[in-house]
Design a protein around this motif. Structure first.
Motif, PDB file in Angstrom:
ATOM      1  N   ILE A 153       1.381   9.402   1.031  1.00 49.05           N
ATOM      2  CA  ILE A 153      -0.071   9.617   1.086  1.00 49.05           C
ATOM      3  C   ILE A 153      -0.688   8.403   1.761  1.00 49.05           C
ATOM      4  N   GLY A 154      -1.639   8.647   2.654  1.00 49.84           N
ATOM      5  CA  GLY A 154      -2.295   7.558   3.365  1.00 49.84           C
ATOM      6  C   GLY A 154      -3.801   7.615   3.204  1.00 49.84           C
ATOM      7  N   LEU A 155      -4.412   6.446   3.254  1.00 52.66           N
ATOM      8  CA  LEU A 155      -5.865   6.323   3.199  1.00 52.66           C
ATOM      9  C   LEU A 155      -6.290   5.467   4.383  1.00 52.66           C
ATOM     10  N   LYS A 156      -7.000   6.063   5.315  1.00 53.83           N
ATOM     11  CA  LYS A 156      -7.449   5.398   6.539  1.00 53.83           C
ATOM     12  C   LYS A 156      -8.902   4.960   6.380  1.00 53.83           C
ATOM     13  N   ASP A 157      -9.162   3.673   6.549  1.00 55.48           N
ATOM     14  CA  ASP A 157     -10.525   3.144   6.528  1.00 55.48           C
ATOM     15  C   ASP A 157     -11.220   3.598   7.811  1.00 55.48           C
TER      16      ASP A 157
END
Length: 165
Positions: free
Chosen positions: A68-72
């Motif tokens: 899972i990734g979270l991109k700013d």
């Protein structure tokens, strides 16, 4: 059942990340996509692990079984990307998806993130139910921030607001 660890991505995880994501995209869902079509996965530390972003992996027996990734994307807003869980560890009994999302949401709250947006394909019906069950509401493409990183396969969009405790 083997213990599953959720931890931040490190550079040596890159092959394991591809080994989880590509078969799900290509074989399970028939999406014509290659590693070259996903340059974010070749530079996870630069793309995701900057600003308020992060990328996590789920590991079982030294093998990556979930991502899972979270991109700013600026303005205290982020994009949830690349949430994938290997078929053999899906479901309540393993809780991999729920644990990955919980890690991401805790990080978002700690970082002062206001909104998490995500795009997905119409084909990922189980993912739609999972996101909706976990507080994401469907939004139109026009409601996305201009900085949202659209993918060609994205056809359905969601948003979740984060309210700090």
């Amino acid at each position: 059942m083997s213990e599953i660890e959720i931890r931040p991505f490190v550079a040596s995880d890159v092959d394991g990340v591809f080994s989880v994501i590509l078969p799900i995209q290509r074989e399970e869902f028939g999406i014509e996509i290659t590693a070259d079509d996903q340059p974010d996965l070749s530079s996870i530390s630069d793309f995701y692990q900057s600003g308020k972003g992060q990328f996590w992996v789920a590991v079982r027996n030294s093998q990556i079984v979930g991502t899972i990734g979270l991109k700013d994307i600026g303005n205290d807003q982020t994009a949830l990307r690349k949430m994938f869980v290997a078929a053999d560890v899906r479901g309540h009994e393993h809780g991999v998806a729920a644990r990955l999302l919980a890690e991401l949401l805790a990080h978002a709250e700690t970082e002062g993130i206001k909104d998490i947006f995500l795009g997905t394909t119409d084909k990922f019906l189980a993912a739609h139910r999972f996101y909706e069950k976990n507080g994401f509401g469907e939004v139109s493409r026009g409601e996305l921030p201009r900085s949202f990183p659209l993918m060609a396969v994205d056809s359905k969009f969601y948003r979740r607001s984060i309210i700090a405790a």
